[in-house]
Design a protein around this motif. Sequence first.
Motif, PDB file in Angstrom:
ATOM      1  N   LEU A 245       0.852  -1.176   0.000  1.00 22.89           N
ATOM      2  CA  LEU A 245       0.000   0.000   0.000  1.00 22.89           C
ATOM      3  C   LEU A 245       0.889   1.227   0.000  1.00 22.89           C
ATOM      4  N   THR A 246       0.483   2.248  -0.732  1.00 20.69           N
ATOM      5  CA  THR A 246       1.220   3.512  -0.716  1.00 20.69           C
ATOM      6  C   THR A 246       0.245   4.671  -0.614  1.00 20.69           C
ATOM      7  N   ILE A 247       0.669   5.687   0.100  1.00 15.75           N
ATOM      8  CA  ILE A 247      -0.037   6.963   0.157  1.00 15.75           C
ATOM      9  C   ILE A 247       1.038   7.996  -0.138  1.00 15.75           C
TER      10      ILE A 247
ATOM     11  N   PRO B  59       9.153  18.665  -2.038  1.00 15.50           N
ATOM     12  CA  PRO B  59       9.510  17.292  -2.354  1.00 15.50           C
ATOM     13  C   PRO B  59       8.383  16.341  -1.956  1.00 15.50           C
ATOM     14  N   PRO B  60       8.252  15.236  -2.681  1.00 14.76           N
ATOM     15  CA  PRO B  60       7.158  14.316  -2.378  1.00 14.76           C
ATOM     16  C   PRO B  60       7.316  13.665  -1.010  1.00 14.76           C
ATOM     17  N   LYS B  61       6.206  13.282  -0.455  1.00 17.85           N
ATOM     18  CA  LYS B  61       6.163  12.491   0.769  1.00 17.85           C
ATOM     19  C   LYS B  61       5.503  11.174   0.371  1.00 17.85           C
ATOM     20  N   VAL B  62       6.102  10.063   0.746  1.00 16.43           N
ATOM     21  CA  VAL B  62       5.605   8.753   0.331  1.00 16.43           C
ATOM     22  C   VAL B  62       5.630   7.806   1.519  1.00 16.43           C
ATOM     23  N   LEU B  63       4.480   7.257   1.858  1.00 21.72           N
ATOM     24  CA  LEU B  63       4.390   6.231   2.890  1.00 21.72           C
ATOM     25  C   LEU B  63       4.192   4.898   2.181  1.00 21.72           C
ATOM     26  N   LEU B  64       5.108   3.979   2.407  1.00 23.77           N
ATOM     27  CA  LEU B  64       5.072   2.648   1.798  1.00 23.77           C
ATOM     28  C   LEU B  64       4.800   1.612   2.881  1.00 23.77           C
TER      29      LEU B  64
END
Length: 177
Positions: A76-78, A84-89
């Motif tokens: 899952l990713t949000i 700059p991008p923020k990415v929760l993996l």
Amino acid sequence: MTATMSTENITEVMNRLYARELLASRIPARLAYTGLDRTPRVVPVGYDWDGARITVASAVSSAKTKALRATPDVALTIDSEDFPPKVLLLRGTAQVDVVAGVPDVFLRASRRRMSDDQWPDWKAGVHALYDQMAVITITPTWAKLLDFETTIPKAEQDMMHARSHDASVPDKALYQD
């Protein structure tokens, strides 16, 4: 799934400021799973985070519900749209339970994505449509936050480290294409 982290490490990642902001945002999550034909799928989903698990609701007869019963491993990713991008993996395991009616978790997940004027008609329509729903509970087994300020993808980190130890490469080379 082979890669796992301790519950404490997952909690530490999920409690970081940017992770909390992403989890509370209007941004849908992208849920990746393996279809019944053994090919990959990814779908946007509304979700709810209870501090330990991500919960998604779906039609009992949906392709993802059927596939997750057969193969519960998910990713899952949000991710944000800003720079700059923020990415929760996340990686984890899904459990599917069928409940009567429309679960509150589905309403909570959906509510934050719509305006006050859209809500009453949408909610009435959902209650009229579903006699039961599948509640998909995802327990994270691995988590990573990329904020491109304090954390970056490992490949880029490795390249930067290698370049910084190569005396023949000037420092400015790190910033050129």
